[in-house]
Design a protein around this motif. Structure first.
Motif, mmCIF file in Angstrom:
data_model
loop_
_atom_site.group_PDB
_atom_site.id
_atom_site.type_symbol
_atom_site.label_atom_id
_atom_site.label_comp_id
_atom_site.label_asym_id
_atom_site.label_seq_id
_atom_site.Cartn_x
_atom_site.Cartn_y
_atom_site.Cartn_z
ATOM 1 N N GLU A 1 0.839 -1.253 -0.051
ATOM 2 C CA GLU A 1 -0.231 0.034 -0.115
ATOM 3 C C GLU A 1 1.047 1.360 0.081
ATOM 4 N N ILE A 2 0.500 1.980 -0.721
ATOM 5 C CA ILE A 2 1.150 3.695 -0.667
ATOM 6 C C ILE A 2 0.599 4.228 0.311
ATOM 7 N N GLY A 3 1.299 4.880 1.098
ATOM 8 C CA GLY A 3 1.057 5.621 2.387
ATOM 9 C C GLY A 3 0.970 7.244 2.141
ATOM 10 N N ARG A 4 1.341 7.920 3.221
ATOM 11 C CA ARG A 4 1.307 9.506 3.388
ATOM 12 C C ARG A 4 2.536 9.734 2.409
ATOM 13 N N VAL A 5 2.518 11.147 2.437
ATOM 14 C CA VAL A 5 3.514 11.696 1.326
ATOM 15 C C VAL A 5 4.601 11.961 2.187
ATOM 16 N N LEU A 6 5.962 11.489 1.788
ATOM 17 C CA LEU A 6 6.943 11.712 2.750
ATOM 18 C C LEU A 6 7.707 13.161 2.199
ATOM 19 N N HIS A 7 7.841 13.349 0.881
ATOM 20 C CA HIS A 7 8.185 14.525 0.385
ATOM 21 C C HIS A 7 7.733 14.979 -0.935
ATOM 22 N N HIS A 8 7.560 16.396 -1.274
ATOM 23 C CA HIS A 8 7.204 16.606 -2.548
ATOM 24 C C HIS A 8 7.849 17.791 -2.811
ATOM 25 N N LEU A 9 8.265 17.604 -4.145
ATOM 26 C CA LEU A 9 8.997 18.754 -4.823
ATOM 27 C C LEU A 9 8.513 19.347 -6.336
ATOM 28 N N ASP A 10 8.293 20.424 -6.074
ATOM 29 C CA ASP A 10 7.651 21.368 -7.615
ATOM 30 C C ASP A 10 8.731 22.289 -7.889
ATOM 31 N N SER A 11 9.055 22.118 -9.215
ATOM 32 C CA SER A 11 10.032 23.034 -9.826
ATOM 33 C C SER A 11 9.452 24.568 -9.769
ATOM 34 N N ALA A 12 8.317 24.779 -9.949
ATOM 35 C CA ALA A 12 7.951 26.113 -9.997
ATOM 36 C C ALA A 12 8.105 26.830 -8.611
ATOM 37 N N GLU A 13 8.284 26.005 -7.502
ATOM 38 C CA GLU A 13 8.597 26.697 -6.183
ATOM 39 C C GLU A 13 10.040 26.999 -5.961
ATOM 40 N N LEU A 14 10.943 26.437 -6.717
ATOM 41 C CA LEU A 14 12.234 26.448 -6.575
ATOM 42 C C LEU A 14 12.576 28.270 -6.916
ATOM 43 N N PRO A 15 13.850 28.809 -6.458
ATOM 44 C CA PRO A 15 14.069 30.068 -6.931
ATOM 45 C C PRO A 15 14.434 30.097 -8.260
ATOM 46 N N ALA A 16 14.777 29.273 -9.062
ATOM 47 C CA ALA A 16 15.211 29.494 -10.494
ATOM 48 C C ALA A 16 13.663 29.106 -11.247
ATOM 49 N N GLY A 17 12.871 28.665 -10.735
ATOM 50 C CA GLY A 17 11.693 27.981 -11.271
ATOM 51 C C GLY A 17 11.840 26.703 -11.953
ATOM 52 N N HIS A 18 12.999 26.276 -11.921
ATOM 53 C CA HIS A 18 13.422 24.750 -12.552
ATOM 54 C C HIS A 18 14.393 24.137 -11.667
ATOM 55 N N LEU A 19 14.377 22.961 -11.606
ATOM 56 C CA LEU A 19 15.506 22.225 -10.923
ATOM 57 C C LEU A 19 16.651 22.275 -11.763
ATOM 58 N N LEU A 20 17.788 22.637 -11.156
ATOM 59 C CA LEU A 20 18.810 22.635 -12.075
ATOM 60 C C LEU A 20 20.001 21.545 -11.671
ATOM 61 N N VAL A 21 20.373 20.779 -12.548
ATOM 62 C CA VAL A 21 21.288 19.737 -12.390
ATOM 63 C C VAL A 21 22.693 19.889 -13.209
ATOM 64 N N ARG A 22 23.434 19.271 -12.896
ATOM 65 C CA ARG A 22 24.856 19.476 -13.748
ATOM 66 C C ARG A 22 24.754 18.817 -15.021
ATOM 67 N N CYS A 23 25.589 19.493 -15.878
ATOM 68 C CA CYS A 23 25.422 18.991 -17.273
ATOM 69 C C CYS A 23 26.194 17.663 -17.583
ATOM 70 N N ASN A 24 27.289 17.364 -16.535
ATOM 71 C CA ASN A 24 28.125 16.169 -16.724
ATOM 72 C C ASN A 24 28.705 16.127 -18.081
ATOM 73 N N ASN A 25 28.970 17.078 -18.867
ATOM 74 C CA ASN A 25 29.707 16.904 -20.237
ATOM 75 C C ASN A 25 31.079 16.718 -19.508
ATOM 76 N N ARG A 26 31.807 15.941 -20.832
ATOM 77 C CA ARG A 26 33.196 15.739 -20.650
ATOM 78 C C ARG A 26 34.123 16.496 -21.430
ATOM 79 N N ARG A 27 33.422 17.522 -22.109
ATOM 80 C CA ARG A 27 34.185 18.246 -23.218
ATOM 81 C C ARG A 27 34.750 19.417 -22.210
ATOM 82 N N THR A 28 36.124 19.905 -22.080
ATOM 83 C CA THR A 28 36.590 21.281 -21.444
ATOM 84 C C THR A 28 36.034 22.172 -22.207
ATOM 85 N N THR A 29 35.876 22.170 -23.518
ATOM 86 C CA THR A 29 35.322 23.539 -23.950
ATOM 87 C C THR A 29 34.020 23.842 -23.442
ATOM 88 N N ARG A 30 33.252 22.856 -23.110
ATOM 89 C CA ARG A 30 31.988 22.823 -22.684
ATOM 90 C C ARG A 30 31.701 23.256 -21.280
#
Length: 151
Positions: free
Chosen positions: A28-57
């Motif tokens: 059974e799925i119970g109570r809500v433990l955590h809820h994240l909405d990107s609109a409520e974040l300071p930037a309006g989006h959830l920002l994650v690292r690009c993880n690009n392996r090119r030094t120029t990028r």
């Protein structure tokens, strides 16, 4: 922003995520433990690292990748981080393998083709005006399909 670690091209994620308590016995799925909405974040989006392996990028993500790779190679040679210590006594070989050649890489005909630059740049042949009022170009002969010409 600190979680980006200096990433210069972060990826912007939009949406929401909700984590619920799950009763493992009943499923059974119970109570809500955590809820994240990107609109409520300071930037309006959830920002994650690009993880690009090119030094120029993105130099910051390249440095993280370089350090992670060093740790993996070192653990594989010396042991540690879940790898047994006795791997240090194993022989070390860095082998590279190349597939067998299947002939020339590029198709380079040994004789000039009908579409070679010398033939393409030739002046078009024209005919005299016919009984109509417009001039027509003479038909250029087309190469017949078949085996390539021998030189």
């Amino acid at each position: 922003m600190a979680s980006l670690g200096g990433c210069t091209h972060p990826i912007r994620l939009d949406g929401h995520r909700t984590e619920h308590h799950l009763d493992r016995d009943t499923g059974e799925i119970g109570r809500v433990l955590h809820h994240l909405d990107s609109a409520e974040l300071p930037a309006g989006h959830l920002l994650v690292r690009c993880n690009n392996r090119r030094t120029t990028r993105c130099p910051a993500c390249v440095e993280t990748y370089r350090r992670d790779t060093f740790q993996l190679i070192t653990a594989g040679l010396r042991g540690g981080k879940g790898t047994p210590e006795e791997v240090a006594t194993h022989p070390r070989v860095f082998a590279t393998f190349t597939a067998p050649s299947l002939g020339p890489v590029h198709n380079r005909p040994s004789c000039p083709s009908p579409r070679s630059p010398s033939t393409r740049n030739a002046a078009p042949s024209t005919s005299t005006p016919s009984s109509g009022s417009t001039a027509r170009k003479a038909a250029t002969p087309r190469r017949q399909p078949g085996p390539p010409p021998s030189c």
